[in-house]
Design an enzyme around this catalytic site. Structure first.
Site: not given
Length: 471
Positions: A346-348, A350, A437
């Site tokens: 997730e985010c970081g 990813m 994502t």
């Protein structure tokens, strides 16, 4: 600096009822503001520390999908801090958390998000739903009587909220205070002031406050300084004299079978680079039977023995060189990926899964290379907002908040569905069993989808998504 007073177990007063079904009565205050940047977290943390120093149990909640403020507020209060969001978590989830806190706290504090009426749902919506009295924190630098006009406007904008008073932040002098106090109507008292003092303000960086773990000792000094100011203002006495709030438990529900994660071990990255983790997510995974094994991509040389991995968000851009240098853990994660085991990034997380990451200084560092593409920071411009992840396993609500961009990535399998805008949201990628994502998922919204993401196990009876009131 004095250590906080020891926490005692308070005696809660409940209304008539049977056991856990009885209503709980507890003083509660919603700390809101006319806009972001007014000092809500500074005031809430100082208030929590002041009461904690007096031996009170203070349960603090943060409105919205915020990771950083809860870290600070948990350190200040000495108690866990949950997020409350009516869209992402649902009314019943929020009601249950407040009810549980009311049964063991001397005071509940809820810190709002943005301005009082901003967002859908807003801080005002949450306060109105649970009949929480509002205290408005306002940065009064550069104004005096106008602060009273703003307070009057806030109080009269809706008839389903009740404002108990005002805290004037960044107040310049005793005369400044007198001018504001004299202009306020009697129904909106000035409860306290905090002076313009850089020693009280909380340090910030590009996504919000600096993580509590990074500046723990510095925060302690700021908490104690703020607590001393509010103690002299006798703010606790004023708040504890407000009529207590009655918290009604959610209606009883019938438990139903739900796929579980029994006998599944999930490796969870958690350190200074990866810390954007909802406690509610961890709690749900454990309730579903999973064993959580935390590890640090910064300092550990090997992965723990696990069946699935969760790489949450955080600040990998601040630690990119160290992440790149830790080749042994990178090799372990790559082997885990090649073995076709489930990974959620997730985010970081990813950004860490991409081939490379360019930090704020323009330096590019090698990352895991599980997902084709390159991440780069992009200054003050960013993306944020509530979205629903449309996963093959099922829809899960969450949010996005980042100031980076990914390029050269493969075709996504889906996009997030924005809360109130028709444009496609954040891309969702799938490589083997890697799901990557920018979205941060709120697991309690759809436990079945989460169980499938991490590897579905045997059935177990726990609350379903519908019984939790989540959408």
């Amino acid at each position: 600096m004095n250590e906080p007073a020891a926490i005692h177990a308070p005696h809660r007063t409940n209304l008539p009822g049977d056991g856990e079904s009885a209503n709980a009565v507890c003083p509660a205050v919603f700390i809101a503001a006319p806009a972001s940047g007014q000092g809500k977290t500074t005031v809430t943390a100082a208030l929590a520390r002041m009461l904690r120093n007096q031996g009170k149990v203070v349960r603090v909640f943060k409105t919205g999908p915020d990771y950083l403020d809860p870290q600070v507020l948990a350190q200040a209060s000495g108690q866990p801090v949950d997020q409350l969001d009516l869209w992402m978590a649902g009314e019943t989830y929020c009601r249950q958390r407040l009810y549980e806190a009311a049964r063991q706290a001397d005071l509940i504090l809820v810190e709002g998000a943005m301005g009082l009426f901003d967002g859908e749902p807003s801080s005002a919506d949450l306060a109105a739903l649970f009949d929480l009295p509002l205290v408005i924190v306002m940065d009064v630098k550069g104004m005096a009587q106008t602060a009273a006009a703003l307070m009057t406007g806030l109080a009269g904008f809706r008839d389903d909220i009740r404002i108990a008073g005002m805290i004037a932040n960044a107040c310049g002098s005793a005369r400044h205070r007198e001018l504001i106090d004299a202009a306020l109507p009697k129904t909106l008292p000035l409860l306290a002031t905090m002076a313009r003092n850089p020693d009280l303000a909380l340090p910030e960086r590009h996504l919000g406050l600096v993580q509590a773990e990074e500046i723990r000792e510095d925060l302690e000094c700021r908490f104690e300084a703020g607590a001393k100011v509010l103690l002299a203002e006798e703010l606790a006495e004023a708040l504890l004299q407000l009529p207590p709030v009655t918290f009604v438990p959610p209606q009883p529900v019938v438990a139903a079978p739900l796929p579980s994660l029994q006998d599944r071990a999930i490796g969870v990255a958690r350190d200074a680079a990866f810390s954007f983790i909802y406690q509610a997510n961890l709690d749900l995974l454990e309730r579903m039977g999973a064993t959580l094994r935390f590890f640090s991509p910064l300092t550990d040389t090997r992965l723990p023995d696990c069946d699935a991995l969760w790489l949450p968000g955080g600040y990998p851009e601040l630690h990119a060189a160290r992440l790149a240098a830790n080749t042994t853990i990178r090799d372990d994660i790559r082997s885990f990926f090649v073995a076709d085991r489930p990974i959620l990034a997730e985010c970081g997380g990813m950004l860490y899964a991409l081939e490379s990451l360019t930090d704020h200084a323009g330096q590019t560092h090698a990352m895991l290379g599980l997902l084709p593409g390159h991440g780069a920071m992009r200054g003050r411009r960013g993306c944020q907002g509530m979205q629903t992840a449309e996963l093959p396993e099922g829809e899960v609500r969450g949010h996005a908040h980042h100031r980076s961009q990914a390029s050269g990535t493969p075709e996504p399998i889906a996009h997030g569905r924005r809360q109130r805008h028709p444009a496609p949201g954040e891309a969702i990628y799938r490589q083997q069993q890697l799901t990557a994502t920018y979205l941060h998922l709120f697991f309690p919204d759809n436990p079945t989808a989460v169980a499938r993401l991490f590897g579905q196990g045997v059935a177990q009876t726990i609350e379903t998504k519908e019984s939790q009131g989540c959408n």
